[in-house]
Design a protein around this motif. Structure first.
Motif, PDB file in Angstrom:
ATOM      1  N   ALA A 188       0.755  -1.252   0.022  1.00 35.45           N
ATOM      2  CA  ALA A 188       0.112   0.168  -0.057  1.00 35.45           C
ATOM      3  C   ALA A 188       0.891   1.347   0.279  1.00 35.45           C
ATOM      4  CB  ALA A 188      -1.130   0.020   1.231  1.00 35.45           C
ATOM      5  N   CYS A 189       1.967   1.327   0.748  1.00 28.88           N
ATOM      6  CA  CYS A 189       2.913   2.400   0.770  1.00 28.88           C
ATOM      7  C   CYS A 189       3.475   2.672  -0.714  1.00 28.88           C
ATOM      8  CB  CYS A 189       3.841   2.267   1.897  1.00 28.88           C
ATOM      9  SG  CYS A 189       3.151   2.191   3.273  1.00 28.88           S
ATOM     10  N   LYS A 197       2.390   1.570  -3.436  1.00 27.26           N
ATOM     11  CA  LYS A 197       1.225   2.306  -4.551  1.00 27.26           C
ATOM     12  C   LYS A 197       1.097   3.553  -4.173  1.00 27.26           C
ATOM     13  CE  LYS A 197      -0.883  -2.358  -5.510  1.00 27.26           C
ATOM     14  NZ  LYS A 197      -2.142  -3.010  -5.276  1.00 27.26           N
ATOM     15  N   GLU A 198       0.987   4.159  -2.886  1.00 28.78           N
ATOM     16  CA  GLU A 198       0.628   5.393  -2.850  1.00 28.78           C
ATOM     17  C   GLU A 198       1.667   6.366  -2.939  1.00 28.78           C
ATOM     18  OE1 GLU A 198      -1.567   8.540  -1.111  1.00 28.78           O
ATOM     19  OE2 GLU A 198      -1.972   6.487  -1.646  1.00 28.78           O
ATOM     20  N   THR A 236       1.783   6.790  -6.768  1.00 32.74           N
ATOM     21  CA  THR A 236       0.668   7.656  -7.280  1.00 32.74           C
ATOM     22  C   THR A 236       0.936   9.010  -6.978  1.00 32.74           C
ATOM     23  OG1 THR A 236      -0.857   6.090  -6.802  1.00 32.74           O
ATOM     24  CG2 THR A 236      -1.922   7.999  -6.978  1.00 32.74           C
ATOM     25  N   ASN A 237       1.566   9.432  -5.878  1.00 26.53           N
ATOM     26  CA  ASN A 237       2.058  10.772  -5.549  1.00 26.53           C
ATOM     27  C   ASN A 237       2.940  11.190  -6.565  1.00 26.53           C
ATOM     28  OD1 ASN A 237       0.454  11.098  -3.544  1.00 26.53           O
ATOM     29  ND2 ASN A 237       1.720  10.369  -2.153  1.00 26.53           N
ATOM     30  N   GLY A 290      -4.890   9.558   2.370  1.00 30.23           N
ATOM     31  CA  GLY A 290      -3.978   8.148   2.123  1.00 30.23           C
ATOM     32  C   GLY A 290      -2.947   8.004   2.862  1.00 30.23           C
ATOM     33  N   LEU A 291      -1.951   8.947   2.950  1.00 35.92           N
ATOM     34  CA  LEU A 291      -0.927   9.004   3.801  1.00 35.92           C
ATOM     35  C   LEU A 291      -0.964   8.940   5.131  1.00 35.92           C
ATOM     36  CD1 LEU A 291       1.482  11.400   1.876  1.00 35.92           C
ATOM     37  CD2 LEU A 291       1.730   9.127   1.839  1.00 35.92           C
ATOM     38  N   SER A 347      -3.525   7.849   6.810  1.00 36.51           N
ATOM     39  CA  SER A 347      -4.228   6.246   7.080  1.00 36.51           C
ATOM     40  C   SER A 347      -3.058   5.308   6.959  1.00 36.51           C
ATOM     41  CB  SER A 347      -5.272   6.016   5.892  1.00 36.51           C
ATOM     42  OG  SER A 347      -5.455   4.578   6.115  1.00 36.51           O
ATOM     43  N   LEU A 348      -2.165   5.443   6.294  1.00 38.65           N
ATOM     44  CA  LEU A 348      -0.712   4.743   6.178  1.00 38.65           C
ATOM     45  C   LEU A 348       0.027   4.833   7.489  1.00 38.65           C
ATOM     46  CD1 LEU A 348       0.060   4.606   2.407  1.00 38.65           C
ATOM     47  CD2 LEU A 348      -1.059   2.786   3.617  1.00 38.65           C
TER      48      LEU A 348
END
Length: 360
Positions: free
Chosen positions: A277-278, A280-281, A284-285, A325-326, A328-329
């Motif tokens: 998940a990190c 992918k985030e 994306t950024n 998103g960040l 939440s991570l």
């Protein structure tokens, strides 16, 4: 944490203002020794209330002394504002209205006295309402704090349960593979070994040929069972670090250099879920907010930690606060005992560090 003014400051400030007014009113009029005794008594009771939490019935002492001084000086009428305020400040404003009878026995026009009593009643009731609101705010803050503590405890319990489920699933898979190898491959190999031993003592050619054929048949069947077991144990979809490589490989916006090091087999499945998940985030950024042409991804297992680093060679086009998103991570990383940091000073940089479980 922002500090708020306590209601006691308003209460004590009003008491001081009342005493100051009564003192000024006594000085501006005709001096009398017995009036000084009245002021001294009111100051004494006010000081006691400042220092101690006296019961509500103690205002009867102030009122009784003021009623005794009614025939001597007008300051005693204004002194009734103190018990009016004290009762209103404790929420007993109906009892405070009883002292308004002093308006009807005053030997001078009572318009100013009425306004003074109303002001004391209003300020006392305001202090009472303010105290209730602050108490309610504290109770709500305590409830929210308790809810956050319970939520953290539930997160810890869920994490422990997740780890336990992962360990149990791993143990069950090991047990299944061990049982399958023992029941099928073990029996066939044992039978083949016994047939070869018997072949050494058989003198008839036909019987020896049959034993060799039995050995071949068992070895062939063992080979098929072994291949089937390995095939069933091999996941179809990529997992672990292979999944991270798959995500980086199929990211088309920038060229990605992927490096891995360390004993990555020690990383648990729930750790790989967060690292994926990190990654992918971060990608994306990079695609949305950076003008990078290439990026570097490192996955390192060293000592008791697993670290994921993602950095590009561009510049962040706009400075923004971390999105949902960040955030939440970061919460998920803290719940696992790790950390997640993001920087945009020298290109986009994301670093996630998680603790590895100790080997049993």
């Amino acid at each position: 944490m922002k500090s708020y003014m306590e209601p006691a400051r308003f209460v004590n400030g009003w008491r001081l203002l009342n005493l100051g007014f009564l003192t000024y009113y006594w000085i501006s009029g005709e001096f009398a020794a017995y009036d000084f005794i009245l002021l001294l008594f009111l100051i004494l009771l006010t000081s006691l209330r400042w220092r101690f939490n006296l019961p509500a019935w103690s205002v009867a002492l102030d009122a009784f002394v003021c009623f005794l001084y009614f025939p001597y000086h007008a300051v005693s009428y204004y002194g009734l504002a103190l018990p009016i305020f004290e009762l209103a400040q404790r929420g007993k404003w109906l009892f405070a209205l009883l002292f308004f009878i002093g308006l009807f026995v005053a030997p001078f026009p009572s318009a100013w006295l009425f306004c003074y009593f109303v002001l004391a009643l209003f300020v006392g009731f305001f202090s009472y309402a303010y105290s209730l609101n602050q108490q309610q705010y504290k109770e709500e803050a305590d409830e929210q704090r308790k809810a956050r503590y319970e939520l953290e405890r539930v997160k810890i319990d869920l994490l422990a349960a997740q780890q336990s489920v992962a360990q149990q699933a791993e143990l069950m898979e090991r047990y299944r593979m061990a049982r399958q190898l023992h029941d099928h491959l073990g029996h066939d190999l044992t039978g083949a070994a016994l047939a070869l031993q018997a072949h050494e003592y058989v003198e008839e050619p036909d019987e020896a040929h049959k034993l060799l054929q039995e050995v071949k048949r068992r070895l062939k069947r063992s080979t098929l069972n072994l291949r089937e077991t390995v095939h069933n144990a091999t996941p179809i979809a990529p997992i672990g670090v292979e999944n991270l490589e798959y995500v980086a490989l199929y990211f088309q916006q920038v060229s990605i250099s992927f490096r891995k090091s360390g004993d990555l087999l020690r990383v648990a499945a729930y750790h790989w879920g967060l690292l994926e998940a990190c990654l992918k985030e971060a990608l994306t950024n990079i695609a949305r907010h950076s003008d990078a042409t290439k990026a570097e991804v490192k996955v390192e297992a060293a000592g008791s930690i697993i670290r994921l680093l993602v950095q590009d060679n561009g510049t962040v086009r706009q400075s923004q606060q971390p999105g949902s998103g960040l955030r939440s991570l970061k919460m998920r990383a803290r719940s696992l005992g790790g950390s997640l940091s993001v920087s945009g000073d020298n290109g986009f940089l994301l670093v996630c560090v998680l603790p590895l479980r100790e080997e049993e």
